[in-house]
Motif scaffolding. Structure first.
Motif, short mmCIF file in Angstrom:
data_model
loop_
_atom_site.label_atom_id
_atom_site.label_comp_id
_atom_site.label_asym_id
_atom_site.label_seq_id
_atom_site.Cartn_x
_atom_site.Cartn_y
_atom_site.Cartn_z
N GLY A 94 0.79 -1.05 0.07
CA GLY A 94 -0.02 0.10 0.48
C GLY A 94 0.73 1.15 0.04
O GLY A 94 0.26 2.87 0.57
N ASN A 95 1.78 1.10 -0.96
CA ASN A 95 2.81 2.37 -0.51
C ASN A 95 2.52 3.38 -1.85
O ASN A 95 3.12 2.45 -2.97
CB ASN A 95 4.84 1.99 -0.53
N PRO A 96 2.37 4.25 -1.66
CA PRO A 96 1.81 5.54 -2.78
C PRO A 96 3.03 5.65 -3.24
O PRO A 96 3.34 6.17 -4.59
CB PRO A 96 1.23 6.23 -2.82
N SER A 100 3.64 1.34 -8.70
CA SER A 100 2.94 0.40 -8.83
C SER A 100 1.35 1.77 -10.32
O SER A 100 1.14 2.41 -9.48
CB SER A 100 1.84 0.51 -8.26
N LYS A 102 -1.33 1.26 -8.51
CA LYS A 102 -2.75 1.24 -7.65
C LYS A 102 -2.26 2.75 -6.63
O LYS A 102 -2.08 2.23 -5.67
CB LYS A 102 -2.78 0.00 -6.84
N ALA A 103 -1.11 3.48 -7.42
CA ALA A 103 -0.36 4.04 -6.59
C ALA A 103 -1.32 4.81 -6.19
O ALA A 103 -1.17 6.16 -5.07
CB ALA A 103 0.66 5.30 -6.95
N ALA A 106 -4.06 4.24 -3.86
CA ALA A 106 -3.03 3.77 -2.54
C ALA A 106 -3.25 5.39 -1.62
O ALA A 106 -3.73 5.04 -0.14
CB ALA A 106 -1.69 3.38 -2.53
N GLY A 109 -6.31 6.84 0.04
CA GLY A 109 -6.57 6.27 2.14
C GLY A 109 -5.81 7.02 2.98
O GLY A 109 -5.00 7.78 3.33
N TRP A 175 -1.18 13.09 -0.69
CA TRP A 175 -1.47 12.49 0.13
C TRP A 175 0.10 13.19 0.86
O TRP A 175 0.45 12.86 1.98
CB TRP A 175 -0.30 11.08 -0.25
#
Length: 233
Positions: A94-96, A100, A102-103, A106, A109, A175
């Motif tokens: 789960g590291n932005p 990735s 999916k960054a 993530a 959150g 973030w």
């Protein structure tokens, strides 16, 4: 070239190649090679420059320590490495900051665990690992090696903030606004509760296992005993 000059030269090559590939050369190479191809090239260059650095460090003649290393200092270094291991293991999920698709998701959150401590837990893990080694191996060669790793980790993290803001836009900026670069910065400033910074299970238990294995391997590979193995071995 004398041993220290060689060590300095390999350190400059290691840091310089990383910074060049991570920032000014990254976009052009990634567009030509693709993201996967770029990561392969980056990894090859990283290993190709790290190996000569380690070889130059190992080739240094014996040096007198710059300060006395006693058991309390060893205990402090052991705790620092444990904390660094927890940060590192927590950074893997789960590291932005990691490359990735999916960054951005993530980054939406709420920061919890190691990400409530710092938005760059992996890089701070490397920096703290280097600092701990400098504490208990206070020679010129080790201080240079530790400074090289810490510099690359922290300067690279600062550069990563700018790169991620460019690539992810508002997702990264939001973030960054909810996290701290310096560990526990938001907690100390009163901007976030300390409870948010309690590491999650995979970080805590994974970090402890990594710490135990790495410190055991330190002695098993013929280096000085480290971690709890220094006292129970």
């Amino acid at each position: 070239m004398n041993p220290m000059s060689l060590l300095i030269a390999t350190a400059v090559l290691f840091v310089g190649s990383h910074l060049l590939l991570s920032h000014p050369l990254r976009d052009g190479l990634a567009s030509r090679l693709g993201e996967r191809g770029f990561q392969i090239v980056y990894s090859i260059v990283a290993f190709a420059t790290f190996i000569p650095l380690v070889q130059a460090w190992r080739a240094m003649p014996p040096e007198a320590p710059l300060w006395t290393v006693d058991e309390p200092l060893w205990a402090l270094a052991t705790l620092i490495v444990l904390f660094a291991s927890i940060l590192f293991m927590g950074s893997l999920i789960g590291n932005p900051a990691l490359p990735s698709p999916k960054a951005a998701f993530a980054a939406q959150g709420a920061p919890r665990g190691v990400f409530a401590i710092t938005r760059h837990p992996m890089m701070w893990g490397f920096a703290l690992w280097a600092f701990a080694h400098a504490l208990v191996m206070p020679t010129g060669a080790q201080l240079l090696l530790s400074a090289t790793i810490a510099f690359l980790a922290l300067v690279g993290s600062a550069g990563q903030d700018a790169k991620k803001a460019r690539l992810m836009g508002d997702a990264w900026r939001h973030w960054a606004a909810r996290t701290s670069f310096v560990p526990f910065g938001r907690q100390v400033a009163g901007a976030a509760p300390w409870g948010d910074a309690i590491p999650r299970g995979h970080a805590l238990f994974g970090g402890i296992l990594l710490w135990l294995a790495a410190t055991w391997g330190h002695g098993a590979l013929g280096y000085m005993a480290a971690g709890i193995w220094r006292w129970i071995g």
